[in-house]
Design a protein around this motif. Sequence first.
Motif, PDB file in Angstrom:
ATOM      1  N   CYS A 135      20.176 -31.721  20.010  1.00 42.80           N
ATOM      2  CA  CYS A 135      19.382 -32.949  19.995  1.00 42.80           C
ATOM      3  C   CYS A 135      18.686 -33.068  18.648  1.00 42.80           C
ATOM      4  O   CYS A 135      18.093 -32.097  18.172  1.00 42.80           O
ATOM      5  CB  CYS A 135      18.355 -32.903  21.121  1.00 42.80           C
ATOM      6  SG  CYS A 135      17.506 -34.453  21.396  1.00 42.80           S
ATOM      7  N   ASP A 136      18.768 -34.250  18.023  1.00 41.06           N
ATOM      8  CA  ASP A 136      18.186 -34.395  16.686  1.00 41.06           C
ATOM      9  C   ASP A 136      16.750 -34.925  16.712  1.00 41.06           C
ATOM     10  O   ASP A 136      16.181 -35.239  15.677  1.00 41.06           O
ATOM     11  CB  ASP A 136      19.057 -35.292  15.802  1.00 41.06           C
ATOM     12  CG  ASP A 136      19.214 -36.713  16.336  1.00 41.06           C
ATOM     13  OD1 ASP A 136      18.504 -37.056  17.316  1.00 41.06           O
ATOM     14  OD2 ASP A 136      20.033 -37.472  15.798  1.00 41.06           O
ATOM     15  N   VAL A 137      16.165 -35.037  17.920  1.00 40.13           N
ATOM     16  CA  VAL A 137      14.745 -35.385  18.035  1.00 40.13           C
ATOM     17  C   VAL A 137      14.096 -34.429  19.025  1.00 40.13           C
ATOM     18  O   VAL A 137      14.771 -33.781  19.823  1.00 40.13           O
ATOM     19  CB  VAL A 137      14.522 -36.847  18.507  1.00 40.13           C
ATOM     20  CG1 VAL A 137      15.180 -37.831  17.567  1.00 40.13           C
ATOM     21  CG2 VAL A 137      15.009 -37.038  19.931  1.00 40.13           C
ATOM     22  N   ASP A 138      12.783 -34.352  18.966  1.00 37.31           N
ATOM     23  CA  ASP A 138      12.041 -33.528  19.914  1.00 37.31           C
ATOM     24  C   ASP A 138      11.795 -34.352  21.175  1.00 37.31           C
ATOM     25  O   ASP A 138      10.982 -35.267  21.174  1.00 37.31           O
ATOM     26  CB  ASP A 138      10.718 -33.090  19.283  1.00 37.31           C
ATOM     27  CG  ASP A 138       9.895 -32.219  20.218  1.00 37.31           C
ATOM     28  OD1 ASP A 138      10.407 -31.873  21.305  1.00 37.31           O
ATOM     29  OD2 ASP A 138       8.747 -31.897  19.867  1.00 37.31           O
ATOM     30  N   MET A 139      12.507 -34.047  22.249  1.00 38.60           N
ATOM     31  CA  MET A 139      12.393 -34.794  23.496  1.00 38.60           C
ATOM     32  C   MET A 139      11.295 -34.254  24.405  1.00 38.60           C
ATOM     33  O   MET A 139      11.083 -34.777  25.495  1.00 38.60           O
ATOM     34  CB  MET A 139      13.731 -34.762  24.256  1.00 38.60           C
ATOM     35  CG  MET A 139      14.907 -35.285  23.462  1.00 38.60           C
ATOM     36  SD  MET A 139      14.818 -37.052  23.123  1.00 38.60           S
ATOM     37  CE  MET A 139      15.189 -37.739  24.719  1.00 38.60           C
ATOM     38  N   GLY A 140      10.615 -33.204  23.963  1.00 39.14           N
ATOM     39  CA  GLY A 140       9.537 -32.644  24.766  1.00 39.14           C
ATOM     40  C   GLY A 140      10.042 -32.151  26.109  1.00 39.14           C
ATOM     41  O   GLY A 140      11.130 -31.585  26.214  1.00 39.14           O
ATOM     42  N   PRO A 141       9.278 -32.386  27.181  1.00 40.28           N
ATOM     43  CA  PRO A 141       9.673 -31.895  28.502  1.00 40.28           C
ATOM     44  C   PRO A 141      10.939 -32.544  29.051  1.00 40.28           C
ATOM     45  O   PRO A 141      11.541 -32.046  29.999  1.00 40.28           O
ATOM     46  CB  PRO A 141       8.462 -32.247  29.387  1.00 40.28           C
ATOM     47  CG  PRO A 141       7.757 -33.346  28.662  1.00 40.28           C
ATOM     48  CD  PRO A 141       7.969 -33.065  27.205  1.00 40.28           C
ATOM     49  N   LEU A 142      11.370 -33.673  28.446  1.00 37.58           N
ATOM     50  CA  LEU A 142      12.586 -34.345  28.904  1.00 37.58           C
ATOM     51  C   LEU A 142      13.856 -33.633  28.463  1.00 37.58           C
ATOM     52  O   LEU A 142      14.927 -33.887  28.999  1.00 37.58           O
ATOM     53  CB  LEU A 142      12.615 -35.781  28.382  1.00 37.58           C
ATOM     54  CG  LEU A 142      11.651 -36.767  29.030  1.00 37.58           C
ATOM     55  CD1 LEU A 142      11.784 -38.112  28.364  1.00 37.58           C
ATOM     56  CD2 LEU A 142      11.922 -36.866  30.508  1.00 37.58           C
ATOM     57  N   GLN A 143      13.742 -32.771  27.465  1.00 39.12           N
ATOM     58  CA  GLN A 143      14.939 -32.178  26.897  1.00 39.12           C
ATOM     59  C   GLN A 143      15.729 -31.379  27.926  1.00 39.12           C
ATOM     60  O   GLN A 143      16.951 -31.446  27.979  1.00 39.12           O
ATOM     61  CB  GLN A 143      14.586 -31.288  25.695  1.00 39.12           C
ATOM     62  CG  GLN A 143      15.805 -30.925  24.863  1.00 39.12           C
ATOM     63  CD  GLN A 143      15.509 -30.952  23.383  1.00 39.12           C
ATOM     64  OE1 GLN A 143      14.774 -31.810  22.896  1.00 39.12           O
ATOM     65  NE2 GLN A 143      16.054 -30.016  22.663  1.00 39.12           N
TER      66      GLN A 143
END
Length: 347
Positions: A135-143
Amino acid sequence: MRASVSTAQDLGMPAIYLHTLAGLLYRIGVDEQDLLLRVGLDPSRLNCPELRVSQAQASEFVTRAIIESGEPGLGILLAREMKLPLHGTLGTAVMSSRTLRDALELVTRYLTLRVPHLKVNRHKLEDHARYTVSCDVDMGPLQGFILDATLFGCVFMGAQLTGTPVDGTRIVRQGPEPHYFPRFRQIIPVPVEYEAREDALIIPESRLALPIRFTNDQLAAASRAQCEEALQRLTEDACFASRVRRVIETSHPFPPKLARVAGTLFVSERTLKRRLQEEDASFQNLVDQVRLERAGELLTSTGMNLSQIADALGYADAANFTRAFKRWTGESPSQYRNKALRPVATA
């Protein structure tokens, strides 16, 4: 350093995925309609195959769904629900491929159409192919939710394509095994290992030659071309006006207030107006575009009367709707409906 969800380019999420998740929530006892409305989403719009929901609203809905269902393994449950036709043009292209290798090549190239910010890279490791998902972004708890849905979804997809789970396949995941995972181990037909350096699907090279049950060369070529066009269009639609329009298209109540849209996109009202102006757009024009499209759909595909349509589009009465529609199209709603429904003359 990766960007955060709020600062990354918002390409939206397919609305049909949230529609599927909402159905899942209903079956496990969550009031999914109320949850969607609290997030500002119109439940009746989510089953439109072409619509995309802003990532901000999708993230809020998923986060609340996990909390209110008390089910941290919701991504795995969703993966099992995802039948190939739900993946739109990409699903069609994958289903009509000749081999499993061809299908995975399409997923590798076009995954961003369905799950923005996820990338797949293929590496050969001795006699296995390793498809690494990052993943190229920080999705936080959704990752964790998104990776669960994607990686386990690929396993279930392989079984749909070939008729049986693909022998020798395994999944590796970063980090420690989640506390909820043992409850799901039996429904996942391949081994899953944690504490790995990356998140990946590993398949024996020999199994990549497995034939697809739904092979159709003509359909495969056409749907791949459509995927290519959709990818180009998605990139072009990354402007701020497109982000605003996505929120408008799926909002409840409709039309949304400017303040609500600005809050959803994490900008001030002043900034929203300024950024739209920089792109020669305006909030009211975007609302009117969506209203006109919806009006055409309701006039030609439902039996709603003009008062009902006016109410659905946020007008005070049918007269106001009729005046606006005539200004847009040059004809009254009744004339438009009659013309659209008139039988085509045959020679």
